[in-house]
Design an enzyme around this catalytic site. Structure first.
Site, PDB file in Angstrom:
ATOM      1  N   CYS A 216      -5.875  -2.549   2.413  1.00 42.54           N
ATOM      2  CA  CYS A 216      -5.524  -2.612   3.833  1.00 42.54           C
ATOM      3  C   CYS A 216      -6.742  -2.812   4.754  1.00 42.54           C
ATOM      4  CB  CYS A 216      -4.701  -1.379   4.219  1.00 42.54           C
ATOM      5  SG  CYS A 216      -3.706  -1.677   5.726  1.00 42.54           S
TER       6      CYS A 216
ATOM      7  N   LYS B   8     -10.609   3.182  -1.327  1.00 47.55           N
ATOM      8  CA  LYS B   8     -10.706   2.422  -0.076  1.00 47.55           C
ATOM      9  C   LYS B   8     -11.993   2.756   0.672  1.00 47.55           C
ATOM     10  CE  LYS B   8      -7.609   1.587   3.947  1.00 47.55           C
ATOM     11  NZ  LYS B   8      -6.188   1.826   4.353  1.00 47.55           N
TER      12      LYS B   8
ATOM     13  N   GLU C  45       0.825  -1.223   0.000  1.00 49.49           N
ATOM     14  CA  GLU C  45       0.000   0.000   0.000  1.00 49.49           C
ATOM     15  C   GLU C  45       0.860   1.274   0.000  1.00 49.49           C
ATOM     16  OE1 GLU C  45      -2.227   0.415   3.613  1.00 49.49           O
ATOM     17  OE2 GLU C  45      -3.776   1.692   2.715  1.00 49.49           O
TER      18      GLU C  45
END
Lengths: 288, 288
Positions: free
Chosen positions: B154, B117, B44
């Site tokens: 993540c 995200k 990431e």
């Protein structure tokens, strides 16, 4: 004083005679209680052999209305005497409908109600769709004397949806009675590790202890036979197997958890804070 | 001939200089490609140090519109030259909005689009809510030249909802670029095992390979410093860690999967057959 809960998983083999099975289960419940356990989980359908290995009409004769089921009737006074809660897995009949169900007995021996297994498997050695109507109760959590406990039944345990739903309903511990073992059609297929991992995943993603109780031993309802792989466990909120049994062992696992700590620690992780319900529509769409 | 896919995870440390980080990543992409990898996952936000360790205004200067982001611009010709797909994690700016985003580059070097995200963490050492607006794209899957790939970023990886949603959208492999390590407020809290277990659980419950790529090394953006624990892995559909790296290693993991086998095997497990969307309403309720 922190609010704690002591949970137990029972692991043993079961045979044809229901009274023998009940007695075996009762003995293990007493062992667990003597070690301080408060919520004590026997494995799935301990009333008999795992009959779903094949499709046979005779087994429908072994289903009972949940309030009158011999396993519920037998365990209720044990729960009351020992002051423990017992989630009792049963083959339930309600009129023309048959379910794979669970009756939660609270520590006074009284049933808190019934949960009917939502996800019904079907495959070689696990012919459950022949016997059971998919559950119509929805997921349930139980306000026992010792805490709010969510219980899914076997196949339910592979579904993250079951675990998450029970957590959203306030569960503080998740439990899964199980009957799983060899796959008669494929000797290479050993699901013991994946079985544990799915539930360890639920523990982590929900920051919650998970208890899995499976039967052990080999049963010969069919020519091939079926060996149940035990491997019962108690996982903490990190998915660590803090208590576990081997494939062939019989016995009792007991572990205590600090519910106040878990409550704070779950909040600090923030998983529930950050859920995006606005993006989860596909999860409930019947035709995604 | 069975349809296969070869996937890779990259693990290395990153520093202040973006060009150096890009070069390091490119070197590892080339290593992976030389070993046959087709979809190659860097960790990431490899554009710099993991700046979210604290709240500092200066880092907003390091966000770019996704089509013009230096990491996308640098990786696109590499993808085209090598004929590999690369999911590129970036700090994205769109007008006044800032996102933690991912651009999927297909094997011709062209971007298939952007995913933002969905779940944004916040806690000591992971101050992401200061920097990133929660993603507004919804979950995405990408029809790369090699198969349909779902990528979460993540914090998304802890959510069974993310994995399930991508599967329902047809994903054949799940990938998660990550930056995770020590918890500055609590030296006792080591999340490496739970981190893997959550994703091993997704692998099992969805019968799908999962790839996790994390950075390694110690960064000193704050006085305490933060050590990233690597532990990148490739899990098969049983959750077995078929490839993995240690905490401090730098390197490349490559593994090939048979997508036709996985497709049949997923069907035979029956998890998707037996989902009870009629009982999952609580999962999408904003106030359950």
């Amino acid at each position: 004083m922190p609010r704690t809960i002591s949970v137990a998983a029972l692991q043993t083999s079961y045979g044809e005679d229901m009274q023998t099975n009940i007695r075996k289960t009762e003995d293990l419940v007493r062992q667990a209680a003597s070690r301080g356990a408060q919520v004590i989980l026997p494995s799935e359908l301990f009333q008999g052999p795992y009959f779903c290995v094949s499709q046979e009409e005779k087994w429908f004769g072994e289903a009972y209305p949940w309030r009158e089921h011999p396993c519920v009737a037998a365990m209720s006074p044990v729960a009351a005497e020992l002051g423990v809660a017992i989630p009792v897995s049963i083959f339930e009949r309600e009129g023309p409908h048959y379910f794979n169900s669970l009756v939660m007995l609270d520590a006074d021996g009284r049933p808190l109600g019934v949960y009917r297994k939502s996800h019904i498997p079907d495959g070689p050695g696990y012919q459950e769709k022949y016997y059971f109507r998919p559950g119509d109760t929805g997921f349930k959590v139980w306000d026992t004397r010792f805490g709010r406990v969510g219980v899914g039944i076997c196949w339910d345990q592979w579904y993250p949806e079951t675990a998450r739903a029970m957590m959203l309903m306030g569960a503080e511990v998740l439990m899964y009675p199980t009957a799983i073992g060899s796959e008669p059609h494929d000797k290479e297929l050993d699901t013991a590790d994946p079985w544990r991992r799915a539930m360890q995943g639920h523990a982590v993603s929900n920051v919650v202890p998970v208890v899995g109780a499976n039967r052990t031993g080999t049963e010969h309802a069919t020519e091939v036979g079926q060996t149940f792989y035990g491997s019962s466990f108690i996982a903490n909120q990190r998915g660590d197997l803090v208590e576990s049994l081997g494939r062939d062992e019989e016995g009792v696992l007991v572990h205590e958890f600090d519910l106040d700590y878990l409550d704070r620690h779950r909040a600090a992780w923030g998983f529930f804070r950050d859920r995006r319900t606005d993006l989860y529509g596909v999860l409930t769409s019947p035709r995604p």
